[in-house]
Design a protein around this motif. Structure first.
Motif, PDB file in Angstrom:
ATOM      1  N   ASP A 204       0.687  -0.872  -0.010  1.00 30.89           N
ATOM      2  CA  ASP A 204      -0.125  -0.475   0.183  1.00 30.89           C
ATOM      3  C   ASP A 204       0.873   0.755  -0.036  1.00 30.89           C
ATOM      4  N   PRO A 205      -0.062   2.673  -0.080  1.00 28.22           N
ATOM      5  CA  PRO A 205       1.562   3.663   0.319  1.00 28.22           C
ATOM      6  C   PRO A 205       1.958   3.465   1.432  1.00 28.22           C
ATOM      7  N   ASN A 284      -2.663  -6.596  -5.560  1.00 27.17           N
ATOM      8  CA  ASN A 284      -3.807  -6.422  -4.960  1.00 27.17           C
ATOM      9  C   ASN A 284      -3.709  -5.303  -4.087  1.00 27.17           C
ATOM     10  N   GLU A 287      -4.502   1.204  -2.767  1.00 24.29           N
ATOM     11  CA  GLU A 287      -4.345   2.942  -3.282  1.00 24.29           C
ATOM     12  C   GLU A 287      -4.243   2.976  -1.700  1.00 24.29           C
ATOM     13  N   GLN A 288      -5.650   3.433  -1.050  1.00 28.20           N
ATOM     14  CA  GLN A 288      -4.975   3.668   0.533  1.00 28.20           C
ATOM     15  C   GLN A 288      -4.384   2.623   1.196  1.00 28.20           C
TER      16      GLN A 288
END
Ligand code: C5P
Length: 404
Positions: A204-205, A284, A287-288
């Motif tokens: 993730d980020p 997968n 994005e957050q």
């Protein structure tokens, strides 16, 4: 014939106490056969005079952007074009900041902005100014713009302080000039692409999958190839090592970015793929930031990354004629390397044992086996720097001998 015969150097002298060394640099460059023309900034003229520079270059020195005689005679655009290389020495903190920001408020900065010539800077400033985040940021910007850097060195400074900030010695600068405009050595005139370091694959980020590669071996190979006269593009995953001087370094994070950077850097004569590229990435990736939920574990599914080495080696178009892969193994090292050579379609595999007890990952030495289709050669344990030098020597001999 001397090393720099027929080469034209435009020397931009900035305003620092090291400007006096630039007068010696003029002599060193001329001894090597170069012709030198000088631009002095206003600051430089507080330390040395245009007359001194002219006496040593045998040519008029330039100081003003709006000098009527200069503009009629040569003009700043012509100054920015009529040379093989621009050397900025000393490159002060101010001059570096102006270059990084694209300022053009005097002759030196205007010429530096108007030029498409290669630029070599020799920074010189107080240690605190050099270490200041602003200067380090400017340095990174300049390097990303393809500016070559020599020095600064550690040492005693004019203000009775000690540390990095002393301008490289004239002989070091002259050697860097030679490497740029008249490369010599077994890889002179060759373009070498080196991949190095790990890749980071985002979950993730804020989270990522990584590995223990330090980039030491790949960076050492890039340096050795540059010392052997090659133009080197180093494509590096996230490492804590500094960018090697005189080398175009492209920073990437993930395997896919690394592949894209390699493709952009092609064509090349040699490709050395030393990076420890992650085999998988998270299909997968969030994005957050994935939130922690009571009792529920995130379900990460993995997908295969592109194999950069195999992708490029299997190409019929734009494949570097000589391609080298690495095989980091923890058992059956040579057997696995032979299989890898065939599977990836490269010309040579440098195989090593990276099981924990060897200390290779992150360490400074390496025991490698060179595996080609016809041969296996085991080298004694060497420092990573020596492995790099020996490998580059070998590649030079292979190119010379027309193999593969
Ligand atoms: O398959 P393995 O990862 O052991 O292969 C190692 C060699 O392949 C190294 O030269 C590495 O840089 C390269 N490689 C690559 N892209 C990948 C995986 C490995 O270029 N996705």
């Amino acid at each position: 014939m001397t090393a720099l015969s027929g080469k034209r150097i435009l020397l931009v002298i900035g305003g620092g106490i090291a400007a006096y060394k630039s007068l010696d640099l003029i002599r060193r460059l001329r001894e090597r056969g170069a012709s030198v023309r000088c631009i002095l900034t206003n600051g430089a003229q507080a330390f040395i005079t245009p007359l001194a520079a002219s006496a040593l270059t045998g040519q008029r020195s330039h100081t003003d952007l709006f000098d009527r005689e200069d503009e009629a005679d040569i003009g700043h655009i012509k100054l920015a074009r009529d040379a093989d290389l621009i050397v900025v020495a000393p490159a002060t903190a101010n001059l570096m900041a102006k270059m990084a920001g694209g300022h053009a408020d005097d002759l030196a900065s205007t010429v530096l902005l108007a030029t498409t010539l290669p630029i070599l800077i020799a920074p010189a400033m107080n240690v605190r100014m050099w270490l200041h985040p602003a200067t380090q940021r400017n340095l990174k910007t300049l390097q990303a713009d393809g500016v070559h850097v020599v020095g600064p060195n550690d040492g005693a400074m004019a203000e009775a302080e000690f540390g990095p900030g002393r301008m490289a010695e004239p002989l070091e600068i002259a050697a860097a000039v030679e490497r740029l405009v008249a490369p010599s050595g077994p890889l002179a005139g060759k373009h070498v692409i080196v991949t190095s370091g790990p890749t980071h694959e985002p979950i993730d980020p804020v989270r990522y999958i990584a590995n223990r590669s330090s980039g030491k071996q790949g960076h050492a190979i890039a340096r050795a190839a540059a010392e052997a006269g090659a133009r080197v593009t180093l494509i590096s995953g996230p490492v804590t090592l500094p960018d090697p001087p005189g080398i175009t370094t492209v920073h990437v994070e993930s395997a896919r970015e690394m592949l894209q950077a390699v493709e952009q850097a092609l064509p090349a004569d040699v490709g050395i793929f030393a990076a420890a590229v992650a085999d998988w990435r998270v299909a997968n990736a969030g994005e957050q930031k994935i939130k922690k939920k009571d009792g529920a574990l995130p379900n990460l599914s993995l997908t295969e990354n592109p194999d950069i080495l195999a992708t490029i080696a299997r190409r019929t178009e734009n494949r570097p004629p000589l391609m080298v892969g690495f095989a980091a193994e923890t058992e059956h090292v040579i057997e696995h390397a032979k299989q890898k050579l065939a599977r990836k379609g490269c010309d040579l595999i440098v195989a090593n044992d990276v099981s924990a007890q060897t200390g290779v990952m992150g360490g400074d030495s390496n025991t490698v086996h060179l595996v080609s289709t016809s041969d296996v050669e085991t080298w004694p344990t060497l420092s990573k720097t020596d492995v790099a030098k020996k490998l580059v020597e070998r590649l030079g001999a292979m190119i010379e001998g027309g193999t593969p």
